[in-house]
Design an enzyme around this catalytic site. Sequence first.
Site, PDB file in Angstrom:
ATOM      1  N   CYS A 130       0.825  -1.216   0.000  1.00  0.00           N
ATOM      2  CA  CYS A 130       0.000   0.000   0.000  1.00  0.00           C
ATOM      3  C   CYS A 130       0.859   1.266   0.000  1.00  0.00           C
ATOM      4  O   CYS A 130       0.383   2.343  -0.351  1.00  0.00           O
ATOM      5  CB  CYS A 130      -0.942   0.000   1.209  1.00  0.00           C
ATOM      6  SG  CYS A 130      -1.858  -1.542   1.346  1.00  0.00           S
ATOM      7  N   ALA A 137      -3.218 -11.223  -5.717  1.00  0.00           N
ATOM      8  CA  ALA A 137      -3.841 -10.970  -7.030  1.00  0.00           C
ATOM      9  C   ALA A 137      -2.797 -10.286  -7.900  1.00  0.00           C
ATOM     10  O   ALA A 137      -1.976  -9.515  -7.402  1.00  0.00           O
ATOM     11  CB  ALA A 137      -5.055 -10.071  -6.861  1.00  0.00           C
ATOM     12  N   ARG A 172       2.945  -3.699  -8.549  1.00  0.00           N
ATOM     13  CA  ARG A 172       2.510  -4.690  -7.573  1.00  0.00           C
ATOM     14  C   ARG A 172       3.510  -4.839  -6.431  1.00  0.00           C
ATOM     15  O   ARG A 172       3.142  -5.153  -5.317  1.00  0.00           O
ATOM     16  CB  ARG A 172       2.313  -6.044  -8.250  1.00  0.00           C
ATOM     17  CG  ARG A 172       1.795  -7.055  -7.252  1.00  0.00           C
ATOM     18  CD  ARG A 172       1.611  -8.429  -7.788  1.00  0.00           C
ATOM     19  NE  ARG A 172       1.046  -9.284  -6.756  1.00  0.00           N
ATOM     20  CZ  ARG A 172       0.846 -10.563  -6.895  1.00  0.00           C
ATOM     21  NH1 ARG A 172       1.138 -11.164  -8.006  1.00  0.00           N
ATOM     22  NH2 ARG A 172       0.353 -11.275  -5.899  1.00  0.00           N
ATOM     23  N   GLU A 230      -9.632   6.237 -18.287  1.00  0.00           N
ATOM     24  CA  GLU A 230     -10.539   5.380 -17.516  1.00  0.00           C
ATOM     25  C   GLU A 230     -11.727   4.969 -18.391  1.00  0.00           C
ATOM     26  O   GLU A 230     -12.364   5.808 -19.004  1.00  0.00           O
ATOM     27  CB  GLU A 230     -10.998   6.122 -16.259  1.00  0.00           C
ATOM     28  CG  GLU A 230     -12.165   5.496 -15.511  1.00  0.00           C
ATOM     29  CD  GLU A 230     -11.939   4.041 -15.128  1.00  0.00           C
ATOM     30  OE1 GLU A 230     -10.896   3.733 -14.531  1.00  0.00           O
ATOM     31  OE2 GLU A 230     -12.812   3.200 -15.451  1.00  0.00           O
ATOM     32  N   VAL A 232     -10.546   3.275   1.431  1.00  0.00           N
ATOM     33  CA  VAL A 232     -10.321   4.720   1.382  1.00  0.00           C
ATOM     34  C   VAL A 232      -9.176   5.001   0.418  1.00  0.00           C
ATOM     35  O   VAL A 232      -8.264   4.192   0.270  1.00  0.00           O
ATOM     36  CB  VAL A 232     -10.015   5.273   2.799  1.00  0.00           C
ATOM     37  CG1 VAL A 232      -8.766   4.651   3.395  1.00  0.00           C
ATOM     38  CG2 VAL A 232      -9.900   6.798   2.800  1.00  0.00           C
TER      39      VAL A 232
HETATM   40  P1  FAD Z   1      -0.138 -10.114  -1.403  1.00  0.00           P
HETATM   41  O1  FAD Z   1       0.085  -9.197  -0.280  1.00  0.00           O
HETATM   42  O2  FAD Z   1      -0.125  -9.562  -2.771  1.00  0.00           O
HETATM   43  O3  FAD Z   1       0.920 -11.275  -1.304  1.00  0.00           O
HETATM   44  C1  FAD Z   1       0.945 -12.337  -2.187  1.00  0.00           C
HETATM   45  C2  FAD Z   1       2.353 -12.807  -2.361  1.00  0.00           C
HETATM   46  O4  FAD Z   1       2.316 -14.130  -2.849  1.00  0.00           O
HETATM   47  C3  FAD Z   1       3.127 -12.001  -3.388  1.00  0.00           C
HETATM   48  O5  FAD Z   1       4.262 -11.411  -2.806  1.00  0.00           O
HETATM   49  C4  FAD Z   1       3.491 -13.021  -4.451  1.00  0.00           C
HETATM   50  O6  FAD Z   1       4.797 -12.835  -4.958  1.00  0.00           O
HETATM   51  C5  FAD Z   1       3.397 -14.318  -3.715  1.00  0.00           C
HETATM   52  N1  FAD Z   1       3.106 -15.475  -4.559  1.00  0.00           N
HETATM   53  C6  FAD Z   1       2.131 -15.575  -5.498  1.00  0.00           C
HETATM   54  N2  FAD Z   1       2.155 -16.780  -6.079  1.00  0.00           N
HETATM   55  C7  FAD Z   1       3.168 -17.455  -5.496  1.00  0.00           C
HETATM   56  C8  FAD Z   1       3.693 -18.753  -5.686  1.00  0.00           C
HETATM   57  N3  FAD Z   1       3.175 -19.611  -6.578  1.00  0.00           N
HETATM   58  N4  FAD Z   1       4.739 -19.127  -4.924  1.00  0.00           N
HETATM   59  C9  FAD Z   1       5.276 -18.279  -4.013  1.00  0.00           C
HETATM   60  N5  FAD Z   1       4.824 -17.047  -3.813  1.00  0.00           N
HETATM   61  C10 FAD Z   1       3.776 -16.621  -4.533  1.00  0.00           C
HETATM   62  N6  FAD Z   1      -5.159  -2.330   0.081  1.00  0.00           N
HETATM   63  C11 FAD Z   1      -5.730  -1.527   1.008  1.00  0.00           C
HETATM   64  O7  FAD Z   1      -6.553  -2.000   1.784  1.00  0.00           O
HETATM   65  N7  FAD Z   1      -5.382  -0.207   1.095  1.00  0.00           N
HETATM   66  C12 FAD Z   1      -4.462   0.357   0.271  1.00  0.00           C
HETATM   67  O8  FAD Z   1      -4.160   1.548   0.387  1.00  0.00           O
HETATM   68  C13 FAD Z   1      -3.866  -0.459  -0.724  1.00  0.00           C
HETATM   69  N8  FAD Z   1      -2.963   0.059  -1.591  1.00  0.00           N
HETATM   70  C14 FAD Z   1      -2.375  -0.762  -2.502  1.00  0.00           C
HETATM   71  C15 FAD Z   1      -1.448  -0.213  -3.371  1.00  0.00           C
HETATM   72  C16 FAD Z   1      -0.816  -1.019  -4.320  1.00  0.00           C
HETATM   73  C17 FAD Z   1       0.150  -0.423  -5.273  1.00  0.00           C
HETATM   74  C18 FAD Z   1      -1.121  -2.417  -4.351  1.00  0.00           C
HETATM   75  C19 FAD Z   1      -0.438  -3.307  -5.345  1.00  0.00           C
HETATM   76  C20 FAD Z   1      -2.054  -2.964  -3.498  1.00  0.00           C
HETATM   77  C21 FAD Z   1      -2.694  -2.143  -2.565  1.00  0.00           C
HETATM   78  N9  FAD Z   1      -3.645  -2.650  -1.688  1.00  0.00           N
HETATM   79  C22 FAD Z   1      -4.251  -1.832  -0.767  1.00  0.00           C
HETATM   80  C23 FAD Z   1      -4.067  -4.067  -1.754  1.00  0.00           C
HETATM   81  C24 FAD Z   1      -3.342  -4.894  -0.705  1.00  0.00           C
HETATM   82  O9  FAD Z   1      -1.970  -4.698  -0.841  1.00  0.00           O
HETATM   83  C25 FAD Z   1      -3.699  -6.356  -0.908  1.00  0.00           C
HETATM   84  O10 FAD Z   1      -5.088  -6.478  -0.705  1.00  0.00           O
HETATM   85  C26 FAD Z   1      -2.994  -7.297   0.049  1.00  0.00           C
HETATM   86  O11 FAD Z   1      -1.620  -7.178  -0.035  1.00  0.00           O
HETATM   87  C27 FAD Z   1      -3.390  -8.742  -0.288  1.00  0.00           C
HETATM   88  O12 FAD Z   1      -2.702  -9.630   0.526  1.00  0.00           O
HETATM   89  P2  FAD Z   1      -2.414 -11.102   0.020  1.00  0.00           P
HETATM   90  O13 FAD Z   1      -1.655 -11.771   1.103  1.00  0.00           O
HETATM   91  O14 FAD Z   1      -3.657 -11.711  -0.452  1.00  0.00           O
HETATM   92  O15 FAD Z   1      -1.504 -10.900  -1.259  1.00  0.00           O
END
Ligand code: FAD
Length: 559
Positions: A45, A117, A136, A183, A337
Amino acid sequence: MSVRKLLIIGGVAGGASCAARARRTREDLSIVILEKGPFVSFANCGLPYYVGNLIKKEEDLLVASPELFRKRFAVDVRVLSEAVAIDRDKKIVRVRDLAAGREYDEPYDALVLSPGARPFAPPVPGTGLPGVFSVRNIPDCRDILDWAGKNRVGEAVVVGGGYIGVEIAENLARRGIRVAIVEREKHLLPPLDPEMAVPVHAAAKKAGVELHLSQSLAGIAAEPGGKLSVSLSLGRVLSAGMVILATGVVPETGLARAAGLALGESGGIAVDSRLRTSDPHIWAVGDAVEKTSLVTGLSRLVPLAGPANRQGRMAADIICAGEGKGPEYRGTLGTSVVGAFGMTAAATGETEKSLAAAAKKGVSIPYERVYAQALDHAEYYPGAKTLIIKLLVRKEDGRILGAQAVGEQGVEKRVDVIAAMIFKHATAADLENLDLCYAPQFGSAKDPANLAAMIAGNALSGFAPVARWEEAEAYGAVILDVRTPFEWKRGHVPGALHIPVDELRQNLDSLPEDKEIWTYCYVGARSHLAVRMISQTGRKARNLTGGYAIYQMMKSVED
Ligand code: FAD
């Protein structure tokens, strides 16, 4: 048999939370995290703000290092380690060590998937060209900054005006880069209802950002001088040194699908209330899984950090509790937000858009919609700013279904309060009576959140019924503008009658008796009084909710 070995795929929000909670719960557990990227537990984030140089150092984005996980939590973190297949019969994950270029098998008793994702790239030519990026992870930001510096990028096109798109646009602009946002929808921030995004449009334009709305990306091509030409669906071609694709994310379900795990209707991994997939030894959390809306009960994708972190923690509790035990995930409100160009926009629960989508799926909830426009704190205390709250309540019983708010300050506080109310199934009457803290620099004795509920309560009880602007023309009511002559002269609704509220009492007899009278002022307060005056004469009156301010916002995003 109790779980002895917990294997987690994905080491950021959900995965890292799961590992830390599991260790706090059980010292005897063997815990391994597989992360294909070079970092674990980093602040996704914060990435846009690193691009904008507001966060100066890459290290500041690292919430925890593999060393910390090893030392403090005794968790075996393996970065640059990609899970490439799951053998569910043998309970083994095939791992590719990306640094050493070899593969090996890693067994598990319990497997947690938190693969997140991935950015979605629209299926048009040129998205793979040098100079085209998505955001990402930390390496993506390195690439963006490196490219921008080496090529002295002066103009960038951001494709996608969602949360990440506007955040990255703001931060590129902060670096002195001229930015255009493209957009597909007619407004920025597509998760919101259109009119609620309008103040952000104005702020973006004021910050020098060009908006190309209702247009999608048709293709990207390399220009001879090293620039990129970005073609839009309506024929316009933009030239830029860099393109950022922020066109949404899709759940990482490749591994789950290949392993034969069930997916949900929105394409995410299907889990039960205890986050268990269709395999009893595999759990899944975060952006990759489908979540249930607490309001409609329908499943949907909610790629947000809060649910991912909480689900990761909860999965650890569930696994450690043993078969059939542990907490249950209650669903999500998608409370979110975004801050951009000096504005804050936030939402919780359902929007009119999502209620319309739910209705198409057979879950139809008749609702009332009201707007409250108020200052974020007492007017007499310096620095007060207007914020707009849109509140949706169920017609049947006033239960709050969703809220959105936009303004310069105090927005997230109100939306969080309303989120808490929705979570507890509260009604407009509950929110109207909710005791909120107050001192002049922080709020108002009648807080904007209370006010929104009061308006909804008045509408539902019939004390001051509301009408919707989009129904005004077809309904055939008399539209009555009760603003001052000065305001009237600056612009009014075509065909409206004009009687300033301060002259209305003396002129009530001149109003027709055979038609409903729909009143408006700028935000809805004076017209509320007008409705009360008119209805006490026996005539039927309604307040055009949101007033002329919302009328103008709606007009500016009409098709
Ligand atoms: P992630 O945190 O994305 O972690 C998944 C990890 O799994 C990744 O590092 C990936 O490399 C790894 N992975 C995937 N497949 C494999 C595999 N086969 N083997 C090993 N590793 C693997 N959310 C908010 O609520 N507020 C915000 O302000 C906000 N800002 C954001 C800004 C950006 C630029 C981005 C990209 C996202 C933002 N988000 C925000 C969304 C938030 O970051 C995600 O909802 C959250 O990180 C999801 O968590 P997760 O554990 O599901 O996945």
